[in-house]
Design a protein around this motif. Structure first.
Motif, short mmCIF file in Angstrom:
data_model
loop_
_atom_site.label_atom_id
_atom_site.label_comp_id
_atom_site.label_asym_id
_atom_site.label_seq_id
_atom_site.Cartn_x
_atom_site.Cartn_y
_atom_site.Cartn_z
N VAL A 132 0.84 -1.19 0.00
CA VAL A 132 0.00 0.00 0.00
C VAL A 132 0.87 1.25 0.00
O VAL A 132 0.62 2.20 -0.74
CB VAL A 132 -0.97 0.00 1.21
CG1 VAL A 132 -1.72 1.31 1.32
CG2 VAL A 132 -1.94 -1.17 1.11
N LYS A 133 1.93 1.23 0.81
CA LYS A 133 2.82 2.39 0.85
C LYS A 133 3.54 2.57 -0.49
O LYS A 133 3.73 3.70 -0.95
CB LYS A 133 3.82 2.26 2.00
CG LYS A 133 4.53 3.57 2.29
CD LYS A 133 5.30 3.52 3.57
CE LYS A 133 6.00 4.85 3.80
NZ LYS A 133 6.88 4.82 4.94
N SER A 134 3.93 1.47 -1.12
CA SER A 134 4.56 1.56 -2.44
C SER A 134 3.58 2.10 -3.47
O SER A 134 3.95 2.94 -4.31
CB SER A 134 5.05 0.17 -2.88
OG SER A 134 6.03 -0.30 -2.00
N LEU A 135 2.34 1.64 -3.42
CA LEU A 135 1.31 2.16 -4.33
C LEU A 135 1.08 3.65 -4.09
O LEU A 135 0.92 4.42 -5.03
CB LEU A 135 0.00 1.38 -4.14
CG LEU A 135 -1.15 1.75 -5.06
CD1 LEU A 135 -0.77 1.50 -6.52
CD2 LEU A 135 -2.39 0.95 -4.70
N PHE A 136 1.14 4.06 -2.81
CA PHE A 136 1.00 5.48 -2.51
C PHE A 136 2.08 6.29 -3.21
O PHE A 136 1.80 7.35 -3.78
CB PHE A 136 1.08 5.75 -0.99
CG PHE A 136 1.23 7.21 -0.68
CD1 PHE A 136 0.13 8.04 -0.71
CD2 PHE A 136 2.47 7.76 -0.41
CE1 PHE A 136 0.27 9.40 -0.46
CE2 PHE A 136 2.62 9.10 -0.16
CZ PHE A 136 1.51 9.93 -0.19
N ARG A 137 3.31 5.82 -3.16
CA ARG A 137 4.41 6.56 -3.79
C ARG A 137 4.15 6.79 -5.28
O ARG A 137 4.46 7.85 -5.82
CB ARG A 137 5.73 5.84 -3.57
CG ARG A 137 6.21 5.95 -2.15
CD ARG A 137 7.62 5.41 -1.99
NE ARG A 137 8.03 5.50 -0.62
CZ ARG A 137 8.25 4.45 0.16
NH1 ARG A 137 8.13 3.24 -0.32
NH2 ARG A 137 8.61 4.62 1.42
N VAL A 138 3.58 5.78 -5.94
CA VAL A 138 3.28 5.91 -7.36
C VAL A 138 2.09 6.86 -7.56
O VAL A 138 2.13 7.76 -8.41
CB VAL A 138 2.97 4.53 -7.97
CG1 VAL A 138 2.48 4.65 -9.41
CG2 VAL A 138 4.20 3.63 -7.90
N MET A 139 1.06 6.67 -6.78
CA MET A 139 -0.18 7.44 -6.94
C MET A 139 -0.06 8.88 -6.44
O MET A 139 -0.86 9.73 -6.80
CB MET A 139 -1.33 6.76 -6.20
CG MET A 139 -1.67 5.41 -6.73
SD MET A 139 -2.22 5.58 -8.42
CE MET A 139 -2.25 3.90 -8.91
N SER A 140 0.91 9.16 -5.59
CA SER A 140 1.01 10.49 -4.99
C SER A 140 1.18 11.59 -6.04
O SER A 140 0.85 12.74 -5.78
CB SER A 140 2.16 10.54 -3.99
OG SER A 140 3.40 10.34 -4.64
N ASN A 141 1.66 11.25 -7.21
CA ASN A 141 1.78 12.24 -8.28
C ASN A 141 0.43 12.76 -8.75
O ASN A 141 0.34 13.83 -9.34
CB ASN A 141 2.56 11.66 -9.46
CG ASN A 141 4.00 11.42 -9.11
OD1 ASN A 141 4.59 12.13 -8.29
ND2 ASN A 141 4.59 10.40 -9.69
N LEU A 142 -0.63 11.98 -8.50
CA LEU A 142 -1.97 12.40 -8.93
C LEU A 142 -2.59 13.44 -7.99
O LEU A 142 -3.53 14.12 -8.37
CB LEU A 142 -2.90 11.18 -9.01
CG LEU A 142 -2.55 10.12 -10.04
CD1 LEU A 142 -3.49 8.93 -9.91
CD2 LEU A 142 -2.59 10.70 -11.44
N ALA A 143 -2.08 13.54 -6.78
CA ALA A 143 -2.66 14.47 -5.80
C ALA A 143 -2.21 15.90 -6.09
O ALA A 143 -1.06 16.16 -6.40
CB ALA A 143 -2.26 14.07 -4.39
N ASP A 144 -3.16 16.83 -5.95
CA ASP A 144 -2.84 18.25 -6.09
C ASP A 144 -2.41 18.86 -4.76
O ASP A 144 -1.82 19.93 -4.73
CB ASP A 144 -4.05 19.00 -6.64
CG ASP A 144 -4.38 18.57 -8.07
OD1 ASP A 144 -3.46 18.59 -8.91
OD2 ASP A 144 -5.53 18.20 -8.32
N GLY A 145 -2.75 18.20 -3.67
CA GLY A 145 -2.39 18.66 -2.34
C GLY A 145 -2.73 17.60 -1.33
O GLY A 145 -3.33 16.57 -1.67
N TYR A 146 -2.34 17.84 -0.07
CA TYR A 146 -2.53 16.85 0.98
C TYR A 146 -3.07 17.49 2.25
O TYR A 146 -2.71 18.61 2.60
CB TYR A 146 -1.20 16.17 1.34
CG TYR A 146 -0.57 15.45 0.18
CD1 TYR A 146 -0.93 14.14 -0.10
CD2 TYR A 146 0.36 16.08 -0.64
CE1 TYR A 146 -0.37 13.47 -1.18
CE2 TYR A 146 0.92 15.43 -1.71
CZ TYR A 146 0.55 14.13 -1.97
OH TYR A 146 1.10 13.48 -3.04
N ILE A 147 -3.91 16.72 2.92
CA ILE A 147 -4.26 16.98 4.32
C ILE A 147 -3.69 15.79 5.08
O ILE A 147 -3.88 14.64 4.67
CB ILE A 147 -5.78 17.07 4.54
CG1 ILE A 147 -6.38 18.24 3.78
CG2 ILE A 147 -6.10 17.16 6.04
CD1 ILE A 147 -7.90 18.26 3.81
#
Length: 179
Positions: free
Chosen positions: A50-65
């Motif tokens: 899940v954490k590895s998938l997050f690293r890949v998918m994080s490029n799709l986020a415009d921002g974070y909470i």
């Protein structure tokens, strides 16, 4: 695609993707719909996949909470990779009415104990490090009298082994003033 269509039809301005690092469907849909999104991260313990998938998918986020500093560090590190994206810490709420000393429940519980009361609030979970709180109580008990320690929070069904380990540690340390 259905979610993307729904987002477009309703002309949303922002998509809030809540629920943690595995909630990426909204990110895909918002990108396809060309709508800004924000990813709300709230945990500090995920499976390596899940954490590895997050690293890949994080490029799709415009921002974070993120729900705290530890969550930010766990997922975003020092933030260098995310320097151009807004990152905001919003801590989860605590029902202060329930824990307010003048409520009947709090009064009934706390009035039974004299002395200094030291507490931690949160669900019973290994990521909280409650064994360290208990070790601190053990050390403080050697130095001070009239202390009472409280761990306030639900014992989740999925964490029963951890709850049992904490109860064993309480007995091993002789923490009769831990509630």
């Amino acid at each position: 695609l259905h979610l993307c269509k729904c987002l477009r039809l309703n002309n949303f301005d922002l998509v809030h993707c809540s629920g943690g690092s595995w909630q990426y469907k909204g990110l895909f849909a918002s990108k396809l719909a060309r709508i800004k999104n924000i990813w709300h991260l709230n945990d500090t313990k995920s499976r390596i996949g899940v954490k590895s998938l997050f690293r890949v998918m994080s490029n799709l986020a415009d921002g974070y909470i993120v729900s705290g500093t530890r969550v930010k560090e766990y997922y975003l590190g020092n933030g260098e990779k995310y320097i151009n994206k807004p990152i905001t810490i919003i801590r989860p709420p605590v029902d202060t009415f329930y824990y307010r000393p003048n409520t009947a429940i709090a009064n009934e519980t706390m009035q039974r104990f004299a002395g200094v009361k030291i507490t931690t609030v949160g669900n019973i979970n290994p990521s909280k490090g409650l064994e360290h709180f208990m070790e601190m109580a053990f050390i403080l008990n050697k130095q001070f009298a009239n202390l009472e320690f409280f761990i306030v929070g639900p014992h989740l069904q999925t964490k029963q082994n951890y709850s049992s380990a904490l109860i064993s540690l309480q007995h091993n340390l002789g923490l009769n003033n831990l509630h």
